[in-house]
Design an enzyme around this catalytic site. Structure first.
Site, mmCIF file in Angstrom:
data_model
loop_
_atom_site.group_PDB
_atom_site.id
_atom_site.type_symbol
_atom_site.label_atom_id
_atom_site.label_comp_id
_atom_site.label_asym_id
_atom_site.label_seq_id
_atom_site.Cartn_x
_atom_site.Cartn_y
_atom_site.Cartn_z
ATOM 1 N N SER A 1 -54.801 -108.190 -41.425
ATOM 2 C CA SER A 1 -55.853 -107.314 -41.934
ATOM 3 C C SER A 1 -57.091 -107.401 -41.043
ATOM 4 C CB SER A 1 -56.156 -107.650 -43.394
ATOM 5 O OG SER A 1 -55.038 -107.355 -44.203
ATOM 6 N N LYS B 1 -71.995 -92.915 -61.492
ATOM 7 C CA LYS B 1 -72.844 -94.092 -61.332
ATOM 8 C C LYS B 1 -72.133 -95.322 -61.892
ATOM 9 C CE LYS B 1 -76.517 -96.557 -60.572
ATOM 10 N NZ LYS B 1 -76.835 -96.974 -59.173
#
Length: 319
Positions: free
Chosen positions: A122, A174
């Protein structure tokens, strides 16, 4: 037993205790002396031409000290090349990005070798791709090209204990996704778009650095991991080997093969002449470094338990 014999025995015990304490203090002093004489050796070697080596281990994060160290290596005229030894499952995508760019800045001035050890997956592979060449062991683990965003879901638990959370927010997206309720399809789409944007950036880096067609990289960038041998066949690494392969590459770049390799380590925390440091140094000198935890004695205690933001990390059973 008469009183004089008892008194003699007590005096003998006091003498033995004194000499035992003296011997213990002498051993500690010897350890401190060895540490003081031998530990700064690498720092002294930096005054002559050499090959710098930086080890990147554990979870990758935004590490200012490491970035400063890489900058110093780039600017040091006596550093003729850099070896980046990597043993990491990855970490934050942003942390990998910053280290990648710092290594490329070094590579603009001197040769850089990426040395893949046990694991460079990764973000660990992202960093490895910054080197001019990648050298891995035959059984090293690498790959896992991809990005992941994880968040916990505690709603079922809260329902069981009778706790609810009410919220008022300025817009539906949000603070999404939230651990207190399932994510909406709109929130999932937002997160997926963010993940895929970072993934595309990662794929583009691999394609550019490995000089591979993007379509070919996409076939490899499905989260799969590879051994060093498999990675070489897939052109994700260049060479299999260790120190000899590293020196052979540097020689091909015009670097003196007899130059010493000097570890540029992070400054140790606490007093440099403290007992933990002395014990660590003495154990290493005697060949018992396997008895020490990775890094210094305090390492691991201060490791973060959670990573913030998007992560590029290989986790067994989670990819």
């Amino acid at each position: 037993m008469d009183a004089s014999a008892i008194a003699d025995r007590r005096r003998l015990r006091r003498k033995l205790a004194f000499w035992r304490i003296g011997a213990a203090l002498l051993l500690v002093a010897a350890g401190l002396l060895l540490y003081r004489l031998l530990a700064p050796e690498a720092a002294l070697d930096r005054s002559v031409p050499h090959i710098a080596r930086v080890e990147i281990t554990g979870l990758i994060q935004d590490d200012k000290e490491l970035l400063d160290r890489l900058k110093s290596i780039a600017e040091a005229d006596r550093v003729k090349a850099l070896v980046v030894s990597i043993s990491s499952p990855g970490g934050t995508t942003y942390g990998g990005e910053r280290i990648f760019k710092a290594i490329r800045a070094v590579a603009e001035k001197k040769p850089v070798v990426s040395d893949v050890r046990t694991l460079a997956a990764s973000a660990g592979y992202m960093i490895a791709s910054a080197g001019d060449t990648i050298i891995a062991g035959e059984t090293s683990i690498t790959g896992s090209i991809g990005v992941i965003f994880q968040y916990p879901q505690a709603k079922d638990l809260l329902d069981k204990i009778g706790v609810s959370l009410e919220e008022i927010k300025s817009a539906p997206l949000k603070a999404e996704p939230s651990p207190f309720h399932p994510a909406s399809e709109e929130a999932k789409a937002m997160i997926r778009a963010m993940v895929m944007d970072s993934y595309d950036w990662f794929v583009d880096i691999v394609a550019e650095r490995r000089k591979l067609p993007r379509d070919e990289v996409l076939k490899l960038a499905n989260g799969a991991i590879f051994t060093g041998r498999q990675a070489r066949d897939a052109k994700l690494v260049d060479t299999l080997g260790g120190e000899e392969a590293i020196r052979a590459y540097l020689t091909s770049r015009g670097i003196d093969g007899k130059l010493a390799v000097v570890d540029w380590e992070a400054p140790r925390s606490g007093s440099p002449f403290g007992i933990p440091g002395a014990v660590s140094t003495v154990l290493r000198l005697l060949g018992y470094e396997n008895l020490l935890p990775s890094g210094d004695l305090g390492r691991g205690v201060t490791e973060k338990l959670f990573l913030d933001g998007l992560i590029s990390v290989w986790q067994v059973g989670h990819e």
